[in-house]
Design an enzyme around this catalytic site. Structure first.
Site, mmCIF file in Angstrom:
data_model
loop_
_atom_site.group_PDB
_atom_site.id
_atom_site.type_symbol
_atom_site.label_atom_id
_atom_site.label_comp_id
_atom_site.label_asym_id
_atom_site.label_seq_id
_atom_site.Cartn_x
_atom_site.Cartn_y
_atom_site.Cartn_z
ATOM 1 N N ARG A 1 0.940 -1.350 0.131
ATOM 2 C CA ARG A 1 0.041 0.022 0.139
ATOM 3 C C ARG A 1 0.995 1.191 0.024
ATOM 4 O O ARG A 1 1.629 1.306 1.023
ATOM 5 C CB ARG A 1 -0.909 -0.007 1.268
ATOM 6 C CG ARG A 1 -1.815 1.437 1.347
ATOM 7 C CD ARG A 1 -2.822 1.125 2.701
ATOM 8 N NE ARG A 1 -3.342 2.608 2.780
ATOM 9 C CZ ARG A 1 -2.967 3.334 4.010
ATOM 10 N NH1 ARG A 1 -2.362 2.824 4.766
ATOM 11 N NH2 ARG A 1 -3.650 4.509 3.828
ATOM 12 N N HIS B 1 -2.870 10.900 0.976
ATOM 13 C CA HIS B 1 -2.074 10.806 2.335
ATOM 14 C C HIS B 1 -1.515 11.960 2.588
ATOM 15 O O HIS B 1 -0.393 11.952 2.996
ATOM 16 C CB HIS B 1 -1.299 9.471 2.201
ATOM 17 C CG HIS B 1 -1.038 8.802 3.451
ATOM 18 N ND1 HIS B 1 -0.952 7.433 3.829
ATOM 19 C CD2 HIS B 1 -0.421 9.474 4.484
ATOM 20 C CE1 HIS B 1 -0.527 7.441 5.094
ATOM 21 N NE2 HIS B 1 -0.108 8.653 5.766
ATOM 22 N N GLU C 1 -7.120 8.434 6.616
ATOM 23 C CA GLU C 1 -7.072 9.115 8.048
ATOM 24 C C GLU C 1 -7.714 10.678 7.979
ATOM 25 O O GLU C 1 -7.031 11.421 8.282
ATOM 26 C CB GLU C 1 -5.879 9.242 8.701
ATOM 27 C CG GLU C 1 -5.375 7.622 9.097
ATOM 28 C CD GLU C 1 -4.237 7.683 9.910
ATOM 29 O OE1 GLU C 1 -3.834 8.644 10.457
ATOM 30 O OE2 GLU C 1 -3.624 6.523 10.348
ATOM 31 N N ASN D 1 -6.994 1.929 10.357
ATOM 32 C CA ASN D 1 -5.621 2.270 10.736
ATOM 33 C C ASN D 1 -5.759 2.305 12.401
ATOM 34 O O ASN D 1 -6.536 2.709 13.040
ATOM 35 C CB ASN D 1 -5.061 3.435 10.594
ATOM 36 C CG ASN D 1 -4.560 3.431 8.880
ATOM 37 O OD1 ASN D 1 -4.940 2.428 8.173
ATOM 38 N ND2 ASN D 1 -4.202 4.466 8.416
ATOM 39 N N TYR E 1 -3.571 1.753 16.274
ATOM 40 C CA TYR E 1 -2.093 2.002 17.006
ATOM 41 C C TYR E 1 -2.435 1.950 18.629
ATOM 42 O O TYR E 1 -1.637 1.082 19.133
ATOM 43 C CB TYR E 1 -1.292 3.266 16.629
ATOM 44 C CG TYR E 1 -0.800 3.320 15.240
ATOM 45 C CD1 TYR E 1 0.190 2.831 14.890
ATOM 46 C CD2 TYR E 1 -1.803 3.696 13.996
ATOM 47 C CE1 TYR E 1 0.766 2.813 13.647
ATOM 48 C CE2 TYR E 1 -1.319 3.739 12.989
ATOM 49 C CZ TYR E 1 0.023 3.331 12.334
ATOM 50 O OH TYR E 1 0.310 3.405 11.296
ATOM 51 N N GLU F 1 -3.274 0.006 8.337
ATOM 52 C CA GLU F 1 -1.921 0.305 8.934
ATOM 53 C C GLU F 1 -2.077 -0.212 10.639
ATOM 54 O O GLU F 1 -3.119 -0.229 11.216
ATOM 55 C CB GLU F 1 -1.828 1.870 9.271
ATOM 56 C CG GLU F 1 -1.501 2.604 7.931
ATOM 57 C CD GLU F 1 -1.272 3.992 8.228
ATOM 58 O OE1 GLU F 1 -1.008 4.379 9.318
ATOM 59 O OE2 GLU F 1 -1.473 4.832 7.199
HETATM 60 O O1 IFM Z 1 3.072 7.762 9.990
HETATM 61 C C1 IFM Z 1 1.503 7.781 10.168
HETATM 62 C C2 IFM Z 1 0.746 7.568 8.853
HETATM 63 O O2 IFM Z 1 1.317 8.441 7.888
HETATM 64 C C3 IFM Z 1 -0.627 7.749 9.078
HETATM 65 N N1 IFM Z 1 -0.944 6.782 10.194
HETATM 66 C C4 IFM Z 1 -0.264 6.829 11.461
HETATM 67 C C5 IFM Z 1 1.209 6.718 11.113
HETATM 68 C C6 IFM Z 1 1.934 6.642 12.419
HETATM 69 O O3 IFM Z 1 1.840 7.900 13.018
#
Ligand code: IFM
Length: 484
Positions: A88, A136, A181, A309, A311, A386
Site C-alpha cells: 500500500r 495521504h 485518515e 488504521n 495503533y 495500518e
Molecule cells: O506515519 C503515520 C501515517 O502516515 C498515518 N498513520 C499513522 C502513522 C504513524 O503515526
C-alpha cells in the site's frame, strides 16, 4: 472465502489466518519519496509546513526522506525477499497535476504518472499486488492557498485528480483507497495545527471534515467511472474510545469523542447522514451550512472495503473545569485542541506499556473496532491498512536491528486480528506500518516505524529482526504460539 477456512498442513501455525489473507506493508508518498522538486512536482502543504521553522522536530523535512523516488526498485526487491503479498503506497497529487488551482485541475504531468507506472510494473513483476491511496496528506499548496479543505472546490478537484490516476493506472491497480485518515487531515491540520497546513480554527476543521467526506464520495464515483473493475476503499483511523469511569459524565465525553472521530466519517459515507448528536454537540462552533443540498447523496457511495488504521486506544474523562485540564495522553499528538467543541473533555495518560511515540499498547482496541465494524457494516470487507509501532531502534555491532519490542507489539496485534476473524469479522488483510523508517510528520525522523531500518546519512537499508519475523508469519500464513 470463508473466515473459518484455514491454511492446512502439518506445519500449520497455531493461529492460522484464512486462505487468501493479504499480508502487506504500507508507506506514504511524502514520508518516503524525497525528490520533492523533480520531474515537475510542485510543493504540497507538507513541503511548506516542514520548511516553516518550529513546525517539525529537528527542522526535518521530506526533501530527501528515504529517497524512494530513486530507490524504489531496491525497496520492491526487499518486499519480494520478505514475501510480502501486497504493498500500500500513496500517490502524491502534486506530481500528477502540479498546476492545479481551485477552478481547474491543470494538465497531467506525464513524468509524475510515469513514476507510479514504473513502481506498479516493478511490483507486479515481483508478484506484489499494488494498493494505491490517492490522498495521504500532501495537498498541493496552491489549493491550500485558496482555502484548502475548508473549500468545496478542493473536493471537486480531488475527484478529477482521482479520475486521472484511475484512468492511467487502473489497468494494473486493483484497489484504490480514496483518503487516508481524514480525521488527521481535518483536526490536526485545521484545529490543533500540529499537522500541515497548521491552522487552529475549529470551525474550519469541521468544514474540512465535510469536504473530505465529499471528496471521498466524488472520488469514489470518479474511480468507478475510470476503472470500473477496481475496488474502492476508504481508510479511517477509528478510535476505540473508553470512558475513564462508569460515570454518566465520562460516558457523555466518550460519546462526543466517538462522534467526532468515528461516526462523523462512518455515518455520512456508509449511511448518508451526519449523526444528530455531533451536529448538536458542535452547534456552538458551526451551523454546518457548508453541507449543501444533495451533498450527502454524493458522499454516500458504497465502498468495496473499509480500511482501519489502529495503533492505540483513546481514554477520555469529563472535565469539570476546576482542576488543571489533563491532556497528558500522547495519542493524537496530545492536543485536546484537536477536538472541536470538546473543551469539557480531558485526555488523561493511559496505562503502559508504551511505544516510542508514548502511545499506550493495547491490542484489545483493534479487536473491538474490527468486531464493531463487522456488526455495523456486515457486507463490507475489512482491512487493517495500518498497524505498527515506533521503537527506539539501534543498529547493533553485529549489523542487525534487534527490535523484539516491535515483534511483541505486532504479535499481539495480529493475534487480536485473528480473534476478530474468529468472532466473525470479514478481515481480508493486514498492512504493516511501515515497510521503511520514514518521515514521521511533526516528529520528523526521530521516530522509527519501519521493519526495515534506514540510515538517513547513507540511505542504507537494513532489514530488522521484525522484518524477518514478519516474513516468517507471511510464509506460514499465521502466528506460532511460541512467537515472539
Ligand atoms: O506515519 C503515520 C501515517 O502516515 C498515518 N498513520 C499513522 C502513522 C504513524 O503515526
Amino acid at each position: 472465502m470463508s473466515p473459518t477456512q484455514e491454511t492446512a498442513g502439518p506445519s500449520a501455525p497455531a493461529l492460522a489466518f484464512p486462505a487468501g489473507f493479504v499480508w502487506g506493508t504500507a508507506t506514504a508518498s511524502y514520508q518516503i519519496e524525497g525528490a520533492v522538486a523533480e520531474d515537475g512536482r510542485t510543493p504540497s502543504i507538507w513541503d511548506v509546513f516542514s520548511h516553516t521553522p518550529g513546525r517539525v522536530a529537528g527542522g526535518d523535512t521530506g526533501d530527501v526522506a528515504d529517497d524512494h523516488y530513486h530507490r524504489y526498485r531496491e525497496d520492491v526487491a526487499i518486499m519480494r525477499e520478505l514475501g510480502v503479498g501486497s504493498y500500500r503506497f500513496s500517490v502524491a497529487w502534486p506530481r500528477i497535476t502540479p498546476q492545479v488551482g481551485p477552478s481547474a485541475l491543470g494538465p497531467v504531468n506525464e513524468a509524475g504518472v510515469d513514476f507510479y507506472s514504473r513502481l506498479v510494473d516493478e511490483l507486479l513483476a515481483a508478484g506484489i499486488t499494488p494498493a494505491a491511496t490517492l490522498y495521504h496528506w500532501d495537498l498541493p499548496q496552491a489549493l491550500e492557498d485558496a482555502g484548502g479543505w475548508t473549500d468545496r472546490a478542493t473536493a471537486e478537484r480531488f475527484a478529477e485528480y482521482a479520475e486521472v490516476v484511475a484512468s492511467r493506472l487502473g489497468d494494473r491497480i486493483g484497489t484504490f483507497i480514496t483518503l487516508n485518515e481524514p480525521w488527521c487531515s481535518a483536526y490536526l491540520g485545521y484545529a490543533s495545527g500540529v499537522h500541515a497546513p497548521g491552522r487552529t480554527e475549529p470551525a474550519s476543521a469541521l468544514a474540512a471534515v465535510h469536504h473530505l467526506n465529499l471528496a471521498h464520495g466524488l472520488a469514489t464515483a470518479a474511480v468507478r467511472r475510470a476503472a470500473p473493475q477496481a475496488r474502492v476503499a476508504l481508510t479511517l483511523n477509528l478510535a476505540w474510545v473508553r470512558p475513564a469511569s462508569g460515570s454518566e459524565a465520562d460516558a457523555a465525553a466518550a460519546r462526543r469523542v466517538d462522534g467526532l472521530q468515528n461516526r462523523v466519517f462512518l455515518d455520512p459515507t456508509t449511511r448518508g447522514s451526519y449523526p444528530a448528536d455531533v451536529l448538536e454537540d458542535t452547534a456552538s462552533v458551526t451551523d454546518w451550512s457548508f453541507v449543501q443540498d444533495g451533498d450527502l447523496e454524493l458522499v454516500h457511495q458504497p465502498v468495496d472495503a473499509l480500511g482501519l488504521n489502529y495503533y492505540s486506544p483513546t481514554l477520555v474523562r469529563a472535565w469539570d473545569g476546576t482542576s488543571p485540564r489533563d491532556e497528558s495522553d500522547g495519542h493524537g499528538d496530545g492536543a485536546a485542541s484537536a477536538w472541536p467543541a470538546c473543551e469539557d473533555v480531558e485526555f488523561p495518560r493511559q496505562p503502559g506499556p508504551y511505544t516510542d511515540m508514548g502511545w499506550s499498547i493495547d491490542p484489545r482496541g483493534l479487536h473491538q473496532l474490527l468486531v464493531r465494524l463487522a456488526r455495523e457494516l456486515p457486507e463490507v470487507d475489512l482491512y487493517v491498512t495500518e498497524n505498527g509501532a515506533a521503537c527506539p531502534d539501534v543498529v547493533s555491532e553485529d549489523g542487525a536491528v534487534h527490535d523484539d519490542d516491535r515483534i511483541a507489539y505486532l504479535q499481539q496485534h495480529l493475534a487480536a486480528v485473528h480473534q476478530a476473524i474468529e468472532d466473525g469479522a470479514r478481515v481480508r488483510g493486514y498492512y504493516l506500518w511501515s515497510l521503511l523508517d520514514n518521515f514521521e510528520w511533526a516528529y520528523g525522523y526521530s521516530k522509527r516505524f519501519g521493519i526495515v531500518h534506514v540510515d538517513y546519512a547513507t540511505q542504507r537499508r537494513t532489514v530488522k529482526d521484525s522484518g524477518r519475523w514478519y516474513a516468517g508469519v507471511v510464509a506460514r500464513g499465521g502466528l506460532d504460539a511460541s512467537q515472539p
